[in-house]
Design an enzyme around this catalytic site. Structure first.
Site, short mmCIF file in Angstrom:
data_model
loop_
_atom_site.label_atom_id
_atom_site.label_comp_id
_atom_site.label_asym_id
_atom_site.label_seq_id
_atom_site.Cartn_x
_atom_site.Cartn_y
_atom_site.Cartn_z
CG HIS B 121 -3.75 -14.55 -17.61
ND1 HIS B 121 -2.51 -14.54 -17.14
CD2 HIS B 121 -4.50 -14.10 -16.65
CE1 HIS B 121 -2.56 -14.16 -15.94
NE2 HIS B 121 -3.96 -14.19 -15.56
CG HIS B 145 -7.51 -12.43 -10.13
ND1 HIS B 145 -6.34 -12.21 -9.48
CD2 HIS B 145 -7.38 -12.56 -11.32
CE1 HIS B 145 -5.41 -12.21 -10.34
NE2 HIS B 145 -6.04 -12.57 -11.41
NE ARG B 217 0.89 1.58 -4.42
CZ ARG B 217 0.26 0.44 -4.78
NH1 ARG B 217 -0.36 -0.36 -4.09
NH2 ARG B 217 0.01 0.44 -6.34
CE1 TYR B 400 4.26 3.59 -7.90
CE2 TYR B 400 5.21 1.66 -7.76
CZ TYR B 400 4.24 2.68 -7.33
OH TYR B 400 3.23 2.16 -6.21
#
Lengths: 551, 551
Positions: B121, B145, B217, B400
């Site tokens: 995963h 998902h 965003r 970021y």
């Protein structure tokens, strides 16, 4: 031909135009022997350090002083002409001082009728300041004229000899007679005014650049200074504050700021190689880092009555004590917000690396404008003026500006273009040297260099490539930046090193590029940033080396 | 397969990994018809504007909402399997909640044994949070998902059916049930969380971006808000200040700052086309400019007891009210000097373009950090904390950040890399559109676009080329930047236009590049700035058009 006072606006340009060809021819002989030696790096570095240390004793080293004080013209003169030379008096020459009667001038022992040249003088009408008299004093000031090329052109206009009596009367006083001593190890780009840089191999050996190895960028002769009677003049609106150096030291809180200063022309040589530009042919060493001690400009301006809410003032102007032949001084200005911001860290410095600022670097006072172009760090400071406009100085208005690659001297609009102030991100490889042979027994070589960005932006990454930019290795940034100080931002450069994989027996291009804290990066090629004056050459730095197997 | 709560650190990555292929396939059909229409520009622009204006009435337009709330899995299920389906109760499933007894989960009406998947995963051990129970709630939160690809992988682990009684008990409450209304004209990059940008053709029609067209965003669901009981919490050392929105408005001096906000992923689509990256596939419109009204963060922090000389505090952290399933909120931080500097212009805003901040943009309070990346302009602000370290939020520490082109997910060192804060210089062409046909009867076409740089650096020049960068035309910078405000720097973008010469009948590449006031420029190519997360795509913007003769 380029005569008398080719206008201040062409001073640096002219140096380049006339000296580039000469410098190149020259560098293909002697300089390559020194700077591109094929001997091993360590031996070279040792030689440099020895030279620097024992500077006074370095005798017979090539000095690059190709412009002599009194170049001998006779080698240019046809003997047949000399025999039948008419002789003129100063009075004769004085009668030809306008376009109607023709423009005559004298230089050393000869008389020239330059009427046919005046129109095409790059410096325009200013050439007429020398009309009807000797140009020796002007050329002593603007020694950029004293190249073999310019002298040869001048000879085409020769009409005779100056009488012996009048030759003696000419004041040949040299404004550069009292220049300070400099290390012979410096690579000289122009002798008068003096412009020189240290060798690349030693530049990055220490975070702080020793004063003697700090690049020198003078626009005019180094001024003499009468410290006894000196007062810094600070003008804010109608108010005037006058401060001696001692008063400055006593009255305001001292601070120390460590900053890198860089000339806008740093790495111009590379841009010039891409396509000819006008300006001094700097290598990658017109940059250095020093610890400057002084007082905050903000404190002095507030003391002089500057009101932060007064919107009349947009710029702070600086004038130096270095003067041209018309007695006007070098000048520059910065925006108010940089000057008055608490974290702008602009200071009026009196110490450079712990000692009085050396004469070449602005004794006794220099403005330090961290993160800004060297040109605004005005040396020999004698006046600070709060104003509604930028400095009217040539160097603010008609120089230190960048145009698009497609802009020519004919289309350049200096009024529209913005003055260079904050500097962009740059880096350079200092070791190995361009063109050198390096040894490697394990397929790895060490690469070293510097990286810097303006505006207080730190360097956050340097990428190094040994395959011309296909793959990259992240360099180690040297964390050791000695000495805490009062800086509010990262004004100083970062030194770096990296181990890169190479293939022995092959010519290898090594490339570096830096990224600053605003994630600005360097452009890949020079073409898209090319500009007619050759400023801000910050493309990736590229060097070629030959890798030899050490076994 | 990617299951339950694939760790916050993979949320955006996962969206991209799974959706890129789908989005591409999709865009090759419908989106190209809309965005790369070969009809004339003006007609296209009109259509967009009409769509924006009559947003409510736009019915039947393609919405890109390919991830449905309850995707039907039956089409994936083999009928033979369905017939012989074993039935399990919730109690049965609950007995398989560790590695020893196996890891079972349920989704909708089915039971899955994912023991064999857990190790691989991408989000690591966090998958175990769903062990022994239903994952529906997690997937409602992390709707990334819900792609056909992930669902198909999940099906491989299906072992049977959940009993009808237990199906009913599962809480299918959708955390995205109360999202605000949005204009259908927005191009959606992700539905849950909602991420969308306006069309490029309308973006540069006004200096101020209308709120409804401002890119959105969101990292998490838009939170509901109880204004009545809300207090902003400000923590400085041991002290705590709690302020209602009304108190903020009354207690501190209001200021208005006009600033451009840009997502670090703006133009990622181009970087992704060069080489695959992980992240939302933004076009060139994850950027916008608004007038924000609020109070200075500095004033609030000083009021809360922040001492400028206290060196304990290095960062100011912000926490939003948007929460993930573990109830931890979105967060970010900025360095102290930016937060506390008088001319940093950081504010806590309550108005966007003159009205209460819309829910999608942070109602009721949002931090505005001019010149910094959008991610630090934290929305739905509920807490400000002075700290000695950066925000511990995933988005500050493990997102970021930019790595070198040669860095992979395996070698990326998030601790070493610096958070994106100040933004680099960027520009884009808005008109003509990529791939469009443009008419020209005089060999000239008009090109328009935007340019911006972070850190308050103004745009001083935009160069446009119609020959791929061989020659350049200087663009006109639109001077009309309406509305004086309290900004101390140039935080807002520059719109520009240029007339460039083209050859009718030919495919033409048009290129733009901007230069900011620190003379930083954009890189020429994407390759050297490529990074695995696709951040800061600021290479020259290039579009191809076909020029038709209008006569």
């Amino acid at each position: 031909m380029s005569l008398v006072l080719t206008s201040l606006c062409r001073t640096e340009s002219t140096v380049c135009r006339h000296s580039t060809a000469f410098t190149r021819a020259f560098s293909s002989n002697t300089s390559k022997k020194r700077f591109r030696s094929s001997s091993h790096q360590e031996t070279k570095q040792f030689r440099w350090k020895l030279a620097a240390a024992a500077s006074g004793a370095v005798v017979g080293m090539v000095t690059y002083n190709y412009i002599q004080n009194k170049p001998d013209l006779t080698f240019l003169r046809k003997s047949v002409q000399a025999k039948s030379d008419p002789v003129y008096s100063s009075a004769d020459v004085a009668q030809h001082a306008d376009k109607q009667s023709g423009i005559w001038v004298t230089y050393q022992d000869s008389v020239y009728d330059i009427t046919g040249f005046v129109e095409s003088h790059p410096g325009g009408e200013k050439i007429l300041m020398g009309a009807g008299g000797p140009i020796d004093a002007f050329w002593n000031m603007y020694a950029v004229h004293k190249t073999p090329e310019v002298l040869q052109i001048l000879e085409q206009y020769r009409i005779g000899k100056l009488s012996r009596r009048d030759q003696k009367a000419i004041n040949l006083n040299d404004p550069f007679a009292n220049e300070p001593f400099r290390l012979p190890v410096l690579r000289i780009n122009s002798q008068k005014p003096f412009n020189a840089e240290p060798p690349l191999e030693v530049l990055t050996d220490s975070f702080i650049t020793p004063n003697e190895l700090f690049y020198v960028r003078n626009h005019l002769p180094v001024p003499d200074f009468d410290l006894e009677n000196f007062k810094l003049e600070v003008l804010v609106g109608g108010r005037k504050l006058a401060l001696s150096v001692d008063e400055i030291k006593k009255k305001y809180k001292p601070v120390t700021i460590t900053t890198t200063i860089q000339c806008a022309g740093n790495r111009r040589q590379e841009m010039s190689q891409y396509q000819n530009v006008k300006g001094l042919t700097w290598g990658a060493c017109a940059i250095g880092t020093a610890r400057w001690t002084g007082v905050r400009l903000r404190d002095i301006l507030l003391d002089a009555g500057f009101d932060l809410n007064d919107n009349r003032f947009k710029h702070i102007q600086f004038n130096g004590n270095d003067k041209d032949i018309t007695k006007s001084s070098y000048g520059g200005s910065i925006p108010k917000h940089k000057a008055m911001s608490i974290d702008g860290d602009v200071i009026i410095a009196y110490k450079m690396n712990g000692v009085d600022i050396p004469r070449d670097h602005g004794y006794p006072l220099r403005v330090i404008v961290p993160g800004y172009v060297g040109a605004r760090n005005v040396k020999w400071l004698h006046q600070v003026v709060a104003s509604d406009e930028e400095s009217s100085s040539h160097w603010q208005r008609n120089d230190y500006k960048v145009f698009s690659p497609s802009t020519t001297f004919e289309t350049a609009d200096y009024k529209k273009a913005q003055s260079i102030q904050e500097m962009p991100v740059i880096s350079a490889i200092s070791t190995p040297a361009e063109g050198s042979k390096v040894e490697s027994d394990d397929g790895v070589i060490e690469v070293k260099g510097y990286a810097w960005s303006g505006g207080g932006r730190d360097i956050i990454r340097v990428d190094v490539s040994a395959d011309g930019g296909k793959t990259w290795k992240e360099a180690n940034l040297v964390k050791d930046k000695p000495g805490a100080d009062d800086s509010t931002h990262s004004w100083a450069w970062s030194l770096w090193n990296a181990e890169v994989e190479v293939t022995p027996g092959k010519k290898t291009e090594i490339v570096c590029k830096a990224i600053d804290s605003a994630y600005n990066c360097q452009p890949e090629f020079i073409g898209p940033i090319w500009n007619l004056r050759g400023f801000l050459t910050n493309a990736w730095h590229r060097i070629s080396v030959e890798v030899e197997d050490d076994e």
